[in-house]
Scaffold this motif. Structure first.
Motif, short mmCIF file in Angstrom:
data_model
loop_
_atom_site.label_atom_id
_atom_site.label_comp_id
_atom_site.label_asym_id
_atom_site.label_seq_id
_atom_site.Cartn_x
_atom_site.Cartn_y
_atom_site.Cartn_z
N PRO A 110 -2.76 5.48 9.42
CA PRO A 110 -4.14 5.03 9.55
C PRO A 110 -4.28 3.51 9.57
N PRO A 149 -3.44 0.70 -4.81
CA PRO A 149 -3.91 1.07 -3.47
C PRO A 149 -2.98 2.09 -2.81
N VAL A 150 -3.47 3.32 -2.71
CA VAL A 150 -2.71 4.40 -2.09
C VAL A 150 -3.62 5.18 -1.14
N LEU A 151 -3.00 5.79 -0.15
CA LEU A 151 -3.72 6.59 0.83
C LEU A 151 -3.03 7.93 1.00
N ALA A 183 -2.18 10.40 3.67
CA ALA A 183 -2.11 10.47 5.13
C ALA A 183 -0.70 10.85 5.55
N ILE A 200 0.86 -1.17 0.00
CA ILE A 200 0.00 0.00 0.00
C ILE A 200 0.90 1.22 0.00
N LEU A 232 1.52 5.26 0.72
CA LEU A 232 1.01 6.32 1.58
C LEU A 232 1.86 7.57 1.36
#
Length: 85
Positions: free
Chosen positions: A68, A58-60, A62, A38, A40
């Protein structure tokens, strides 16, 4: 190759985090090699540009100071080109 050589073979390595992934270049490369990674990054703009350039991943968005994820969620974390910034 350097990261893949340092980890158990995918998928035995578990779930990883590309901390400060920026465009997600390393995230995508690790995923191509079979790793569950993932990305971030605090920059929504960089994440969006990476998704346009590389396709969905899939990246966030934050902060590295407030991850998170619940304790024990991640099996490995790596960061490239982050600390000097």
């Amino acid at each position: 190759g350097f990261m893949a050589n340092a980890l158990p073979a995918a998928p035995a390595a578990g779930t990883g985090l590309d901390l400060g992934c920026g465009l997600g270049l390393q995230t995508m490369e690790m995923r191509k090699r079979g790793y569950d990674v993932i990305g971030l990054d605090p920059s929504v703009g960089l994440l969006a540009a990476g998704q346009q350039r590389l396709g969905p991943s899939p990246v966030l968005a934050a902060s590295a100071l407030q991850l998170p994820f619940a304790d024990g969620t991640l099996d490995f974390v790596y960061t490239i080109g982050v600390l000097h910034h």
